[in-house]
Design a protein around this motif. Sequence first.
Motif, PDB file in Angstrom:
ATOM      1  N   GLY A  11     -91.187  -4.946 -61.968  1.00 39.36           N
ATOM      2  CA  GLY A  11     -92.131  -5.695 -61.499  1.00 39.36           C
ATOM      3  C   GLY A  11     -93.089  -4.834 -59.961  1.00 39.36           C
ATOM      4  N   GLU A  12     -93.809  -5.689 -59.499  1.00 38.00           N
ATOM      5  CA  GLU A  12     -94.295  -5.113 -58.339  1.00 38.00           C
ATOM      6  C   GLU A  12     -93.590  -4.595 -57.099  1.00 38.00           C
ATOM      7  N   LEU A  13     -93.883  -3.611 -56.420  1.00 39.13           N
ATOM      8  CA  LEU A  13     -93.176  -3.062 -55.492  1.00 39.13           C
ATOM      9  C   LEU A  13     -93.427  -4.126 -54.319  1.00 39.13           C
ATOM     10  N   HIS A  14     -92.240  -4.036 -53.119  1.00 39.44           N
ATOM     11  CA  HIS A  14     -92.668  -4.830 -52.051  1.00 39.44           C
ATOM     12  C   HIS A  14     -92.401  -3.987 -50.757  1.00 39.44           C
ATOM     13  N   VAL A  15     -93.105  -4.493 -49.511  1.00 43.12           N
ATOM     14  CA  VAL A  15     -93.027  -3.620 -48.562  1.00 43.12           C
ATOM     15  C   VAL A  15     -91.545  -2.973 -48.043  1.00 43.12           C
ATOM     16  N   GLY A  16     -90.528  -3.875 -48.781  1.00 42.89           N
ATOM     17  CA  GLY A  16     -89.074  -3.205 -48.306  1.00 42.89           C
ATOM     18  C   GLY A  16     -88.913  -1.846 -49.148  1.00 42.89           C
ATOM     19  N   ASN A  17     -89.474  -1.915 -50.420  1.00 45.29           N
ATOM     20  CA  ASN A  17     -89.510  -0.652 -51.369  1.00 45.29           C
ATOM     21  C   ASN A  17     -90.371   0.583 -50.546  1.00 45.29           C
ATOM     22  N   LEU A  18     -91.242   0.210 -50.077  1.00 47.53           N
ATOM     23  CA  LEU A  18     -92.262   1.017 -49.440  1.00 47.53           C
ATOM     24  C   LEU A  18     -91.574   1.777 -48.352  1.00 47.53           C
ATOM     25  N   LEU A  19     -90.864   0.843 -47.309  1.00 48.52           N
ATOM     26  CA  LEU A  19     -90.595   1.420 -46.202  1.00 48.52           C
ATOM     27  C   LEU A  19     -89.075   2.151 -46.390  1.00 48.52           C
ATOM     28  N   GLY A  20     -88.228   1.398 -47.178  1.00 53.32           N
ATOM     29  CA  GLY A  20     -87.021   1.780 -47.413  1.00 53.32           C
ATOM     30  C   GLY A  20     -86.813   2.899 -48.328  1.00 53.32           C
ATOM     31  N   THR A  61     -97.937   0.784 -63.657  1.00 51.08           N
ATOM     32  CA  THR A  61     -98.111   0.017 -62.355  1.00 51.08           C
ATOM     33  C   THR A  61     -97.245   0.754 -61.499  1.00 51.08           C
ATOM     34  N   LEU A  62     -96.083   0.914 -61.552  1.00 58.06           N
ATOM     35  CA  LEU A  62     -95.033   1.525 -60.901  1.00 58.06           C
ATOM     36  C   LEU A  62     -95.725   2.953 -60.387  1.00 58.06           C
ATOM     37  N   VAL A  63     -96.083   3.583 -61.507  1.00 56.66           N
ATOM     38  CA  VAL A  63     -96.606   5.014 -61.296  1.00 56.66           C
ATOM     39  C   VAL A  63     -97.823   4.996 -60.325  1.00 56.66           C
ATOM     40  N   ARG A  64     -98.815   4.032 -60.478  1.00 54.86           N
ATOM     41  CA  ARG A  64     -99.811   3.643 -59.471  1.00 54.86           C
ATOM     42  C   ARG A  64     -99.345   3.445 -58.251  1.00 54.86           C
ATOM     43  N   GLU A  65     -98.403   2.753 -58.070  1.00 56.54           N
ATOM     44  CA  GLU A  65     -97.774   2.392 -56.549  1.00 56.54           C
ATOM     45  C   GLU A  65     -97.201   3.609 -55.941  1.00 56.54           C
ATOM     46  N   TYR A  66     -96.556   4.514 -56.824  1.00 56.58           N
ATOM     47  CA  TYR A  66     -95.881   5.927 -56.397  1.00 56.58           C
ATOM     48  C   TYR A  66     -97.121   6.561 -55.751  1.00 56.58           C
ATOM     49  N   VAL A  67     -98.286   6.809 -56.567  1.00 59.72           N
ATOM     50  CA  VAL A  67     -99.297   7.706 -56.112  1.00 59.72           C
ATOM     51  C   VAL A  67    -100.061   6.961 -54.749  1.00 59.72           C
ATOM     52  N   SER A  68    -100.206   5.818 -55.032  1.00 60.07           N
ATOM     53  CA  SER A  68    -101.055   5.244 -53.767  1.00 60.07           C
ATOM     54  C   SER A  68    -100.051   5.229 -52.706  1.00 60.07           C
ATOM     55  N   SER A  69     -98.670   5.197 -52.645  1.00 59.98           N
ATOM     56  CA  SER A  69     -97.855   5.255 -51.486  1.00 59.98           C
ATOM     57  C   SER A  69     -97.842   6.523 -50.879  1.00 59.98           C
ATOM     58  N   GLY A  70     -98.398   7.747 -51.486  1.00 58.40           N
ATOM     59  CA  GLY A  70     -98.238   9.259 -51.019  1.00 58.40           C
ATOM     60  C   GLY A  70     -97.530   9.940 -51.908  1.00 58.40           C
ATOM     61  N   ILE A  71     -96.953   9.685 -52.784  1.00 58.16           N
ATOM     62  CA  ILE A  71     -96.343  10.712 -53.864  1.00 58.16           C
ATOM     63  C   ILE A  71     -97.669  11.652 -54.443  1.00 58.16           C
ATOM     64  N   ASP A  72     -97.691  12.961 -54.332  1.00 62.83           N
ATOM     65  CA  ASP A  72     -98.781  13.588 -54.674  1.00 62.83           C
ATOM     66  C   ASP A  72     -98.302  14.277 -55.959  1.00 62.83           C
ATOM     67  N   PRO A  73     -99.398  13.996 -57.014  1.00 71.10           N
ATOM     68  CA  PRO A  73     -98.923  14.654 -58.391  1.00 71.10           C
ATOM     69  C   PRO A  73     -98.992  16.101 -58.133  1.00 71.10           C
ATOM     70  N   GLN A  74     -99.968  16.444 -57.243  1.00 68.82           N
ATOM     71  CA  GLN A  74    -100.062  18.298 -57.092  1.00 68.82           C
ATOM     72  C   GLN A  74     -98.503  18.614 -56.454  1.00 68.82           C
ATOM     73  N   LYS A  75     -97.847  17.975 -55.821  1.00 68.74           N
ATOM     74  CA  LYS A  75     -96.685  18.297 -55.033  1.00 68.74           C
ATOM     75  C   LYS A  75     -95.535  18.031 -55.913  1.00 68.74           C
ATOM     76  N   SER A  76     -95.317  16.836 -56.403  1.00 72.10           N
ATOM     77  CA  SER A  76     -94.316  16.303 -57.147  1.00 72.10           C
ATOM     78  C   SER A  76     -94.510  16.325 -58.309  1.00 72.10           C
ATOM     79  N   VAL A  77     -93.566  16.199 -59.141  1.00 71.07           N
ATOM     80  CA  VAL A  77     -93.483  15.878 -60.802  1.00 71.07           C
ATOM     81  C   VAL A  77     -93.003  14.531 -60.781  1.00 71.07           C
ATOM     82  N   ILE A  78     -94.223  13.713 -61.238  1.00 75.57           N
ATOM     83  CA  ILE A  78     -94.070  12.340 -61.628  1.00 75.57           C
ATOM     84  C   ILE A  78     -93.835  12.119 -63.100  1.00 75.57           C
TER      85      ILE A  78
END
Length: 327
Positions: A11-20, A61-78
Amino acid sequence: MRILSGMRPTGELHVGNLLGALDNWVKLQNDGNECFFFVADWHMLTTGYEDISKLSKMTKTLVREYVSSGIDPQKSVIFVQSAIKAHAELFLILSMITPLGRLERVPTYKEQLRELSDREITTFGFLGYPVLMASDILIYDAEGVPVGEDQTYHLEFTREIAEKFNSIYGPTFKIPKAIFSKVPKLSGTDGRKMSKSYGNVINIDSNMEEIKSKVMPMPTDPARVHRYDPGTPEKCNVWYYHLAFETSKAQLDYIHYGCTHATIGCVECKKILLNSMAKKLEPIWEKIAHYKAHEEEIDDIIANGNEKAKKNAEMTMERVRKSLNLL
Ligand code: TRP
Ligand code: SF4
């Protein structure tokens, strides 16, 4: 350091997942580690095999939230777990040397059986959850695995099974370590444990209106019955939100003084918090909006990441097959 972590698409990530979690992943990525981040969709099936109607959508959706939160596909393997079939091969092989009793003794196993008693999860797959997780980790030679405290036993199992494999078949796997985030856990907006089922979470994919409607009614220090009653910020959940969302030092001082001397009200305090939250979340919302309008970019990110992950996993499997004397 080689880093690997993943989340289930539940399901959707929440701010706890983001900060934690996610913020920590981004930090590890930007510190120059070699990072692999994936969506554990097979793991989702261990408890959610009956409800798969939204699975592929939730994965994206989860991949979208990874990259929107700053996981960079140029740097990390997603990548997506189910696309890398070698995880299943390693899962099978590790299952040969995994004693059943060892799995039954994983504390979270019995706990989850009890908690999810409405679902039929007395399955082989659910019991094998830690074996699949060990495969995810060992197949990438991960050295560091950023996880929540709830995953401690799974990491311990991974280390044990890797050591057992190495001692029977010769050195094959690196022994990974858990990396715990140093950020204190944020409570839900009602002060209870943050949980979707309590309705006390703020999703990452949210908006200011929604956040306002969750923040303004937040309970505060009960000592502050009236505007002129002083309070103690440390007894107030709103204060911890300020700390988590990095309200500036000057504003924190202003709030702390104002609360303890009753020179500001809780409404003003919460408005400052809304500002801090907007500062953190607006850049993420912009990216989410971008990727919602360009879904094909998410597909490309997944396809590229899968390809890189596959190469790495395949290299390990060649080593594993050799260790096992498989033809
Ligand atoms: N079990 C993890 C969770 O529920 C998800 C996960 C699956 C994972 N495989 C992993 C995390 C490998 C780290 C490494 O949060
Ligand atoms: Fe909490 Fe802020 Fe009110 Fe103090 S002023 S009780 S910190 S909301």
